[in-house]
Design an enzyme around this catalytic site. Structure first.
Site, mmCIF file in Angstrom:
data_model
loop_
_atom_site.group_PDB
_atom_site.id
_atom_site.type_symbol
_atom_site.label_atom_id
_atom_site.label_comp_id
_atom_site.label_asym_id
_atom_site.label_seq_id
_atom_site.Cartn_x
_atom_site.Cartn_y
_atom_site.Cartn_z
ATOM 1 N N LYS A 190 10.408 -3.741 8.078
ATOM 2 C CA LYS A 190 11.149 -3.316 9.265
ATOM 3 C C LYS A 190 11.818 -4.507 9.938
ATOM 4 O O LYS A 190 12.993 -4.461 10.305
ATOM 5 C CB LYS A 190 10.219 -2.611 10.242
ATOM 6 C CG LYS A 190 10.932 -2.013 11.445
ATOM 7 C CD LYS A 190 9.944 -1.513 12.496
ATOM 8 C CE LYS A 190 9.014 -0.481 11.947
ATOM 9 N NZ LYS A 190 8.094 0.052 12.983
ATOM 10 N N GLU A 200 4.464 -11.863 3.515
ATOM 11 C CA GLU A 200 4.026 -11.502 2.167
ATOM 12 C C GLU A 200 5.144 -10.818 1.383
ATOM 13 O O GLU A 200 5.347 -11.073 0.190
ATOM 14 C CB GLU A 200 2.806 -10.577 2.234
ATOM 15 C CG GLU A 200 1.571 -11.202 2.873
ATOM 16 C CD GLU A 200 1.474 -10.907 4.351
ATOM 17 O OE1 GLU A 200 0.360 -10.934 4.877
ATOM 18 O OE2 GLU A 200 2.532 -10.655 4.990
ATOM 19 N N GLY A 226 4.405 1.407 10.997
ATOM 20 C CA GLY A 226 4.309 1.258 9.547
ATOM 21 C C GLY A 226 3.348 2.234 8.898
ATOM 22 O O GLY A 226 3.652 2.841 7.875
ATOM 23 N N ARG A 227 2.165 2.416 9.500
ATOM 24 C CA ARG A 227 1.166 3.294 8.885
ATOM 25 C C ARG A 227 1.539 4.766 8.988
ATOM 26 O O ARG A 227 0.922 5.617 8.356
ATOM 27 C CB ARG A 227 -0.196 3.045 9.526
ATOM 28 C CG ARG A 227 -0.233 3.234 11.029
ATOM 29 C CD ARG A 227 -1.498 2.636 11.612
ATOM 30 N NE ARG A 227 -1.561 2.666 13.072
ATOM 31 C CZ ARG A 227 -0.973 1.779 13.864
ATOM 32 N NH1 ARG A 227 -0.240 0.800 13.343
ATOM 33 N NH2 ARG A 227 -1.104 1.855 15.190
ATOM 34 N N GLU A 259 -6.482 1.081 11.986
ATOM 35 C CA GLU A 259 -5.478 0.282 12.674
ATOM 36 C C GLU A 259 -5.037 0.970 13.964
ATOM 37 O O GLU A 259 -4.616 0.305 14.916
ATOM 38 C CB GLU A 259 -4.267 0.045 11.762
ATOM 39 C CG GLU A 259 -3.349 -1.071 12.227
ATOM 40 C CD GLU A 259 -2.340 -1.473 11.170
ATOM 41 O OE1 GLU A 259 -2.604 -2.437 10.423
ATOM 42 O OE2 GLU A 259 -1.288 -0.819 11.069
ATOM 43 N N HIS A 276 -21.436 8.491 -8.179
ATOM 44 C CA HIS A 276 -22.120 7.485 -8.983
ATOM 45 C C HIS A 276 -21.934 6.090 -8.388
ATOM 46 O O HIS A 276 -22.105 5.087 -9.075
ATOM 47 C CB HIS A 276 -21.606 7.529 -10.421
ATOM 48 C CG HIS A 276 -21.891 8.825 -11.108
ATOM 49 N ND1 HIS A 276 -23.014 9.031 -11.875
ATOM 50 C CD2 HIS A 276 -21.217 9.997 -11.115
ATOM 51 C CE1 HIS A 276 -23.019 10.259 -12.346
ATOM 52 N NE2 HIS A 276 -21.935 10.876 -11.892
ATOM 53 N N LYS A 302 -2.269 -13.784 11.410
ATOM 54 C CA LYS A 302 -0.929 -14.226 10.996
ATOM 55 C C LYS A 302 -0.529 -15.519 11.700
ATOM 56 O O LYS A 302 0.048 -16.428 11.091
ATOM 57 C CB LYS A 302 0.102 -13.138 11.297
ATOM 58 C CG LYS A 302 -0.021 -11.883 10.444
ATOM 59 C CD LYS A 302 1.082 -10.910 10.799
ATOM 60 C CE LYS A 302 1.021 -9.659 9.939
ATOM 61 N NZ LYS A 302 2.118 -8.724 10.259
#
Length: 523
Positions: A209, A215, A266-267, A353, A384, A499
């Site tokens: 954005k 990253e 974002g999420r 978040e 399992h 960050k």
């Protein structure tokens, strides 16, 4: 008038706490309860909460919570464009990207719904040109693979949704392109993906954005080097999804750019071009449109004030009761569908978040628990793995099962008198009852205490529409819980400090403690 009050100031909060441990599942769980504690959802799904530790008295108090905390009114205000993200002074418009459920939202003279529809149309047009071969790579090759480069919400949601629909699309002749994803700044991630690609036939989507995500930009440069070494022009193999004010917008280094804005976190961005570009390229714009329709239908259902007619609201309130009255610290998301293998990881970010906050909307500390820890894994793999702790551990962890009558691919085999899909569903049904009822045994190691509450969302098959319903259900559940706790579910300051310190390490502006840890890695 809407009031933004802390949860523990409500009369209904005190009533709710007084009803702690009001029932035992082993006493009440019967066929009548299973039938009556079921609620239709959009898209033909059903939400069943018969194995939750609630009764009519508790449900009545939860209705009071919804009314006293004005949850439906707050959702309506959000839909109509009020500033709900108080931390950043922003509207919250991810639901608007998939349907108009309130008044027109105008910002700086722009109709925001029309803006989102316009971007969806631009994505659809671009995808059509890619599929028809009108847009090709450096050497004129038709693109057969799309790779999304992003992190956090730019990766988790779109990746989970792609994996959820890949098998369905293949079976139904809707698969148009393969999709891969690069997220981690660890170069092994990008290297593993890129080394397996036919680069002349690969299109990359850069999602950021701000256009400055560390990253993502590092991975972009990594990929560009691979393209250049292969004699390819990166500008003919990349598109961007970004904001209109970022350095990626209208940039000649990309085939084109699609836009989002600060009103979609974002999420929560899978309904925007962040998810729309990769899903439209992989499966076609019609599939993405079907997904949005399912989400929009669930958004509309979430406006209902009666909690027994509103699955997202009821799920949220039961979760609040479990967190604040019963003191349960975690919630497990357990889809009995391999297609939803990454859905728990997406919900982990979306929930933690959003509601992992310790101050209210005014920045004041709250004196009650907020968001739980979210984790999960598909059944039967999880059985399992960590189900031992879920069944016999010292913590009670509420469970949210998701299951479907039919698998997506259609292929199956009969073993010992039943198909694999029937075995999967049989395991799901058995686990719900085992968690709720437990088992008494004279051998303590074989004693199961039970009283492990669970809910179930189920339907015939996972499709684009039902996937949209699922996504909306959980997004709206998160929103409602944030409203109950009077926290801001739409900022994420908790990701920022790391960050900032990372930049200090890389620029060698470190205090002695930070320098000592950085020294372990030769920094």
């Amino acid at each position: 008038m809407i009031n933004w009050n802390n949860f523990d100031t409500l009369n209904s909060y005190k009533k709710m706490l007084s009803l702690k441990n009001a029932i035992k599942l082993s006493d009440v769980l019967d066929t009548g309860r299973i039938a009556s504690y079921a609620m239709p959802m959009a898209g033909g799904l059903t939400y069943n909460y018969a194995a939750k530790q609630v009764n009519e008295q508790i449900l009545s108090i939860l209705q009071e919570v919804a009314e006293e905390q004005q949850l439906a009114d707050k959702y309506k205000a959000l839909l109509e464009g009020e500033i709900i993200n108080t931390g950043e002074g922003r509207k919250v418009l991810h639901q608007l990207a998939r349907g108009q459920h309130g008044a027109d939202v105008i910002y700086s003279g722009r109709n925001m719904r029309e803006f989102y529809v316009e971007q969806q149309g631009r994505v659809a047009e671009f995808a059509g040109k890619v599929h028809s071969g009108k847009i090709t790579g450096t050497r004129g090759d038709t693109f057969t693979t799309v790779v999304q480069i992003g992190i956090g919400g730019s990766d988790l949601g779109p990746r989970a949704l792609y994996l959820a629909l890949e098998q369905w699309a293949r079976k139904n002749g809707r698969k148009r392109m393969d999709a891969r994803f690069i997220s981690n700044v660890d170069p092994d991630d990008a290297s593993a993906v890129v080394s397996g690609l036919d680069l002349p036939k690969t299109l990359f989507i850069l999602v950021s954005k701000s256009g400055t995500t560390q990253e993502t930009l590092a991975n972009e440069l990594f990929v560009k080097e691979f393209l250049k070494k292969s004699g390819l022009d990166p500008a003919k193999h990349m598109i961007a999804v970004t904001s209109e004010t970022s350095p990626l917008a209208n940039n000649p280094g990309y085939l084109t750019s699609f836009y989002m804005d600060d009103f979609i976190g974002g999420r929560f961005s899978s309904s925007s071009a962040v998810g729309g570009a990769v899903l439209s390229l992989a499966f076609g714009p019609d599939v993405f449109s079907e997904f949005l329709s399912g989400a929009a239908a669930a958004d509309a259902a979430a406006l209902e004030k009666d909690i027994r007619k509103n699955p997202a609201l009821l799920d949220a309130l039961i979760g609040v009761y479990e967190r604040n009255a019963l003191g349960y610290p975690s919630t497990a998301i357990l889809p009995y569908s391999q297609a939803l293998s990454r859905f728990p990881a997406h919900l982990q970010q979306a929930d933690m978040e959003s509601n992992g906050k310790q101050v209210n909307r005014r920045g004041e500390p709250v004196n009650y628990e907020t968001g739980p820890v979210i984790f999960g894994e598909p059944g039967t793999n999880g059985q399992h793995s960590f189900f031992q702790l879920l069944h016999q551990g010292t913590d009670i962890i509420p469970l949210q099962f998701i299951g479907f009558e039919e698998n997506q691919g259609g292929e199956d085999i009969v073993v010992d008198g039943s198909t694999s899909q029937k075995k999967l569903c049989a395991n799901l049904a058995a686990q719900i009852v085992a968690f709720a009822r437990g088992q008494s045994d004279s051998n303590p190691n074989k004693n199961f205490p039970g009283e492990r509450p669970s809910s179930l969302i189920y339907g015939k098959q996972l499709t684009p529409e039902t996937l949209g319903v699922l996504l909306s259900h959980y997004e709206n559940k998160i929103m409602f819980q944030g409203f109950v706790w009077n926290i801001n579910s739409f900022d994420q300051e908790g990701v920022q400090l790391g960050k900032i310190l990372t930049k200090k390490v890389l620029s060698h502006e470190m205090d002695p403690v930070l320098q000592a840890y950085a020294g372990f890695f030769g920094l």
